[in-house]
Design a protein around this motif. Structure first.
Motif, PDB file in Angstrom:
ATOM      1  N   HIS A 111       0.816  -1.208   0.000  1.00 14.53           N
ATOM      2  CA  HIS A 111       0.000   0.000   0.000  1.00 14.53           C
ATOM      3  C   HIS A 111       0.852   1.260   0.000  1.00 14.53           C
ATOM      4  CE1 HIS A 111      -3.887  -1.867   0.229  1.00 14.53           C
ATOM      5  NE2 HIS A 111      -3.552  -2.570   1.322  1.00 14.53           N
ATOM      6  N   LYS A 112       1.993   1.222   0.668  1.00 17.07           N
ATOM      7  CA  LYS A 112       2.862   2.396   0.730  1.00 17.07           C
ATOM      8  C   LYS A 112       3.434   2.749  -0.641  1.00 17.07           C
ATOM      9  CE  LYS A 112       4.392   2.413   5.510  1.00 17.07           C
ATOM     10  NZ  LYS A 112       5.535   2.339   6.409  1.00 17.07           N
ATOM     11  N   THR A 113       3.598   1.774  -1.500  1.00 19.03           N
ATOM     12  CA  THR A 113       4.133   2.071  -2.833  1.00 19.03           C
ATOM     13  C   THR A 113       3.038   2.311  -3.866  1.00 19.03           C
ATOM     14  OG1 THR A 113       4.280  -0.281  -3.344  1.00 19.03           O
ATOM     15  CG2 THR A 113       6.257   0.778  -2.439  1.00 19.03           C
ATOM     16  N   LEU A 149      -1.459   9.446 -10.435  1.00 22.42           N
ATOM     17  CA  LEU A 149      -2.228   9.131 -11.633  1.00 22.42           C
ATOM     18  C   LEU A 149      -3.587   9.826 -11.611  1.00 22.42           C
ATOM     19  CD1 LEU A 149      -2.387   7.369 -14.218  1.00 22.42           C
ATOM     20  CD2 LEU A 149      -3.447   5.625 -12.798  1.00 22.42           C
ATOM     21  N   LEU A 150      -4.229   9.843 -10.475  1.00 18.10           N
ATOM     22  CA  LEU A 150      -5.517  10.513 -10.333  1.00 18.10           C
ATOM     23  C   LEU A 150      -5.385  12.024 -10.541  1.00 18.10           C
ATOM     24  CD1 LEU A 150      -8.509  10.168  -9.619  1.00 18.10           C
ATOM     25  CD2 LEU A 150      -7.888  10.560  -7.239  1.00 18.10           C
ATOM     26  N   ALA A 151      -4.316  12.621 -10.039  1.00 10.03           N
ATOM     27  CA  ALA A 151      -4.093  14.061 -10.206  1.00 10.03           C
ATOM     28  C   ALA A 151      -3.878  14.422 -11.679  1.00 10.03           C
ATOM     29  CB  ALA A 151      -2.905  14.504  -9.372  1.00 10.03           C
ATOM     30  N   VAL A 152      -3.096  13.632 -12.372  1.00  8.16           N
ATOM     31  CA  VAL A 152      -2.837  13.897 -13.790  1.00  8.16           C
ATOM     32  C   VAL A 152      -4.124  13.728 -14.600  1.00  8.16           C
ATOM     33  CG1 VAL A 152      -1.623  13.041 -15.842  1.00  8.16           C
ATOM     34  CG2 VAL A 152      -0.400  13.322 -13.680  1.00  8.16           C
ATOM     35  N   PHE A 153      -4.867  12.680 -14.328  1.00  8.21           N
ATOM     36  CA  PHE A 153      -6.132  12.461 -15.022  1.00  8.21           C
ATOM     37  C   PHE A 153      -7.107  13.608 -14.773  1.00  8.21           C
ATOM     38  CE2 PHE A 153     -10.513  10.942 -14.792  1.00  8.21           C
ATOM     39  CZ  PHE A 153     -10.700  10.555 -16.109  1.00  8.21           C
ATOM     40  N   SER A 154      -7.206  14.053 -13.538  1.00  4.35           N
ATOM     41  CA  SER A 154      -8.133  15.135 -13.192  1.00  4.35           C
ATOM     42  C   SER A 154      -7.753  16.442 -13.879  1.00  4.35           C
ATOM     43  CB  SER A 154      -8.167  15.341 -11.682  1.00  4.35           C
ATOM     44  OG  SER A 154      -8.637  14.186 -11.042  1.00  4.35           O
ATOM     45  N   ALA A 155      -6.480  16.692 -14.016  1.00  9.04           N
ATOM     46  CA  ALA A 155      -6.034  17.936 -14.639  1.00  9.04           C
ATOM     47  C   ALA A 155      -6.482  18.028 -16.095  1.00  9.04           C
ATOM     48  CB  ALA A 155      -4.522  18.046 -14.552  1.00  9.04           C
ATOM     49  N   PHE A 166      -0.995   5.855  -7.326  1.00 14.37           N
ATOM     50  CA  PHE A 166      -2.399   6.034  -7.661  1.00 14.37           C
ATOM     51  C   PHE A 166      -2.822   7.492  -7.503  1.00 14.37           C
ATOM     52  CE2 PHE A 166      -6.897   6.082  -6.386  1.00 14.37           C
ATOM     53  CZ  PHE A 166      -7.451   5.591  -7.556  1.00 14.37           C
ATOM     54  N   ALA A 167      -2.360   8.152  -6.443  1.00 12.19           N
ATOM     55  CA  ALA A 167      -2.703   9.556  -6.222  1.00 12.19           C
ATOM     56  C   ALA A 167      -2.139  10.435  -7.342  1.00 12.19           C
ATOM     57  CB  ALA A 167      -2.182  10.010  -4.869  1.00 12.19           C
TER      58      ALA A 167
END
Length: 91
Positions: free
Chosen positions: A6-8, A16-22, A13-14
């Motif tokens: 989970h630490k890696t 990837l989510l930020a880039v997708f949202s942008a 994932f965060a």
């Protein structure tokens, strides 16, 4: 073992989510599309009567068309029987 996984995975994932949202929520309406567009000549008795090829790239020359020897300015459609959007001569 799962805590290590989970630490890696979570930071990746965060990110990837930020880039997708942008890119996913970028407003398309802010950009003017520069492309050929159909223009229409408004005749005195009939609106949006004759179709001509125009462009929405802003230049100093407006789009015109000739009908029965008379030059008319062509406009883009804003409603089914309303042609008042200024268009320009194709490049």
């Amino acid at each position: 073992m799962q805590l290590k996984k989970h630490k890696t995975v979570l930071p990746a994932f965060a990110l990837l989510l930020a880039v997708f949202s942008a890119f996913a929520f970028k407003s398309v309406g802010d950009e003017q599309l520069l492309a050929p567009e159909n223009g229409w000549i408004n005749l005195p008795t009939e609106p949006c009567a004759i179709q001509v090829q125009c462009d929405n790239t802003i230049t100093q020359f407006v789009c015109t068309g000739i009908y029965q020897g008379i030059t008319y300015q062509a406009f883009g459609k804003t409603a089914p029987l309303r042609c008042n959007k200024v268009l320009y001569r194709p490049l």
